[in-house]
Scaffold this motif. Structure first.
Motif, PDB file in Angstrom:
ATOM      1  N   UNK A   8       0.850  -1.189   0.000  1.00  0.00           N
ATOM      2  CA  UNK A   8       0.000   0.000   0.000  1.00  0.00           C
ATOM      3  C   UNK A   8       0.886   1.240   0.000  1.00  0.00           C
ATOM      4  N   UNK A   9       0.248   2.392  -0.064  1.00  0.00           N
ATOM      5  CA  UNK A   9       0.976   3.660  -0.018  1.00  0.00           C
ATOM      6  C   UNK A   9       0.290   4.599   0.963  1.00  0.00           C
ATOM      7  N   UNK A  10       1.086   5.412   1.622  1.00  0.00           N
ATOM      8  CA  UNK A  10       0.562   6.459   2.502  1.00  0.00           C
ATOM      9  C   UNK A  10       0.332   7.681   1.640  1.00  0.00           C
ATOM     10  N   UNK A  11      -0.856   8.271   1.730  1.00  0.00           N
ATOM     11  CA  UNK A  11      -1.159   9.433   0.882  1.00  0.00           C
ATOM     12  C   UNK A  11      -0.590  10.724   1.480  1.00  0.00           C
ATOM     13  N   UNK A  12      -0.801  11.830   0.771  1.00  0.00           N
ATOM     14  CA  UNK A  12      -0.242  13.122   1.184  1.00  0.00           C
ATOM     15  C   UNK A  12      -0.822  13.638   2.498  1.00  0.00           C
ATOM     16  N   UNK A  13      -1.977  13.096   2.900  1.00  0.00           N
ATOM     17  CA  UNK A  13      -2.598  13.508   4.164  1.00  0.00           C
ATOM     18  C   UNK A  13      -2.278  12.525   5.288  1.00  0.00           C
ATOM     19  N   UNK A  14      -1.259  11.692   5.082  1.00  0.00           N
ATOM     20  CA  UNK A  14      -0.801  10.716   6.057  1.00  0.00           C
ATOM     21  C   UNK A  14      -1.873   9.673   6.392  1.00  0.00           C
ATOM     22  N   UNK A  15      -2.610   9.265   5.353  1.00  0.00           N
ATOM     23  CA  UNK A  15      -3.629   8.231   5.526  1.00  0.00           C
ATOM     24  C   UNK A  15      -3.189   6.958   4.813  1.00  0.00           C
ATOM     25  N   UNK A  16      -3.586   5.847   5.389  1.00  0.00           N
ATOM     26  CA  UNK A  16      -3.300   4.542   4.813  1.00  0.00           C
ATOM     27  C   UNK A  16      -4.620   3.809   4.613  1.00  0.00           C
ATOM     28  N   UNK A  17      -4.801   3.249   3.433  1.00  0.00           N
ATOM     29  CA  UNK A  17      -5.982   2.439   3.164  1.00  0.00           C
ATOM     30  C   UNK A  17      -5.696   1.029   3.650  1.00  0.00           C
ATOM     31  N   UNK A  18      -6.548   0.542   4.541  1.00  0.00           N
ATOM     32  CA  UNK A  18      -6.394  -0.809   5.056  1.00  0.00           C
ATOM     33  C   UNK A  18      -6.759  -1.825   3.976  1.00  0.00           C
ATOM     34  N   UNK A  81     -11.150   5.739  13.459  1.00  0.00           N
ATOM     35  CA  UNK A  81     -12.180   4.920  12.834  1.00  0.00           C
ATOM     36  C   UNK A  81     -11.981   5.039  11.332  1.00  0.00           C
ATOM     37  N   UNK A  82     -11.819   3.905  10.647  1.00  0.00           N
ATOM     38  CA  UNK A  82     -11.618   3.987   9.194  1.00  0.00           C
ATOM     39  C   UNK A  82     -12.771   4.720   8.511  1.00  0.00           C
ATOM     40  N   UNK A  83     -12.438   5.529   7.494  1.00  0.00           N
ATOM     41  CA  UNK A  83     -13.474   6.229   6.733  1.00  0.00           C
ATOM     42  C   UNK A  83     -14.123   5.264   5.741  1.00  0.00           C
ATOM     43  N   UNK A  84     -15.009   5.761   4.895  1.00  0.00           N
ATOM     44  CA  UNK A  84     -15.746   4.899   3.957  1.00  0.00           C
ATOM     45  C   UNK A  84     -14.832   4.166   2.977  1.00  0.00           C
ATOM     46  N   UNK A  85     -13.649   4.721   2.714  1.00  0.00           N
ATOM     47  CA  UNK A  85     -12.693   4.076   1.820  1.00  0.00           C
ATOM     48  C   UNK A  85     -11.737   3.148   2.575  1.00  0.00           C
ATOM     49  N   UNK A  86     -11.942   3.014   3.888  1.00  0.00           N
ATOM     50  CA  UNK A  86     -11.080   2.143   4.684  1.00  0.00           C
ATOM     51  C   UNK A  86      -9.756   2.770   5.073  1.00  0.00           C
ATOM     52  N   UNK A  87      -9.698   4.100   5.068  1.00  0.00           N
ATOM     53  CA  UNK A  87      -8.439   4.789   5.394  1.00  0.00           C
ATOM     54  C   UNK A  87      -8.383   5.157   6.872  1.00  0.00           C
ATOM     55  N   UNK A  88      -7.176   5.060   7.424  1.00  0.00           N
ATOM     56  CA  UNK A  88      -6.912   5.529   8.781  1.00  0.00           C
ATOM     57  C   UNK A  88      -5.770   6.539   8.718  1.00  0.00           C
ATOM     58  N   UNK A  89      -5.793   7.453   9.672  1.00  0.00           N
ATOM     59  CA  UNK A  89      -4.756   8.481   9.740  1.00  0.00           C
ATOM     60  C   UNK A  89      -3.583   7.973  10.574  1.00  0.00           C
ATOM     61  N   UNK A 101       8.084   5.483   4.856  1.00  0.00           N
ATOM     62  CA  UNK A 101       8.087   6.327   3.665  1.00  0.00           C
ATOM     63  C   UNK A 101       6.715   6.144   3.019  1.00  0.00           C
ATOM     64  N   UNK A 102       6.547   6.647   1.835  1.00  0.00           N
ATOM     65  CA  UNK A 102       5.258   6.557   1.142  1.00  0.00           C
ATOM     66  C   UNK A 102       4.851   5.105   0.875  1.00  0.00           C
ATOM     67  N   UNK A 103       5.799   4.288   0.436  1.00  0.00           N
ATOM     68  CA  UNK A 103       5.513   2.890   0.083  1.00  0.00           C
ATOM     69  C   UNK A 103       5.663   1.999   1.320  1.00  0.00           C
ATOM     70  N   UNK A 104       4.575   1.305   1.687  1.00  0.00           N
ATOM     71  CA  UNK A 104       4.595   0.449   2.861  1.00  0.00           C
ATOM     72  C   UNK A 104       4.063  -0.943   2.528  1.00  0.00           C
ATOM     73  N   UNK A 105       4.361  -1.873   3.416  1.00  0.00           N
ATOM     74  CA  UNK A 105       3.787  -3.212   3.344  1.00  0.00           C
ATOM     75  C   UNK A 105       2.981  -3.413   4.617  1.00  0.00           C
ATOM     76  N   UNK A 106       1.729  -3.840   4.446  1.00  0.00           N
ATOM     77  CA  UNK A 106       0.865  -4.152   5.577  1.00  0.00           C
ATOM     78  C   UNK A 106       0.901  -5.673   5.734  1.00  0.00           C
TER      79      UNK A 106
END
Length: 144
Positions: A8-18, A81-89, A101-106
């Motif tokens: 996955x990738x961390x977006x510019x707002x420091x969110x990660x999609x689960x 709490x994850x948002x509708x897209x499954x993102x957490x801050x 960094x931006x590129x992560x492994x969950x």
């Protein structure tokens, strides 16, 4: 149960999609915390209460090791709490802890997810695979 690896990738707002397969289990809220091995851990709220708060919270606070462990887990923890897209801050302190960094492994790890910087995970995985047989044998001997 959480298992598998997901890039996955961390977006510019420091969110990660689960990962999609785990969103239902995390929909009621999560606790993000410092992992012991340098990861950022993501627990469903109920699992955090049972597996972390119950175990670490009942340790003797007069012992220095207890205080150290409690500070590690509780001092850097954050709820979301994850948002509708499954993102957490991901709070900045946790991003620093995990050297993300931006590129992560969950990575699924039984009762929680671990977030690793992708390069750090590749390096860690190489070490895990090189020693897993020996570790399995030692554990079997201890609990056999």
């Amino acid at each position: 149960m959480f298992f598998g690896e997901y890039e996955h990738a961390i977006d510019d707002k420091s969110r990660l999609t689960l990962p999609a397969r785990f969103r239902d289990a995390m929909a009621g809220g999560v606790v993000l915390a410092k992992g012991l091995d340098g990861s950022v851990d993501v627990y469903p709220r109920a699992t955090w209460e049972m597996n972390v708060v119950e175990r670490i919270g009942r340790l003797d606070p007069l012992l220095p090791d207890t205080r150290l462990l409690q500070r590690h887990f509780f001092g850097g923890a954050s709820e979301d709490t994850p948002d509708k897209q499954g993102r957490v801050h991901l709070p900045a302190a946790l991003v620093r802890h995990g050297k993300l960094a931006k590129e992560v492994t969950v990575v699924g790890n039984y009762d929680h997810l671990e977030i690793w910087d992708r390069a750090a995970w590749a390096e860690r995985l190489e070490r895990i695979e090189g020693s897993a047989d020996n570790v399995a044998q030692r554990l079997a001997e201890q609990h056999g």
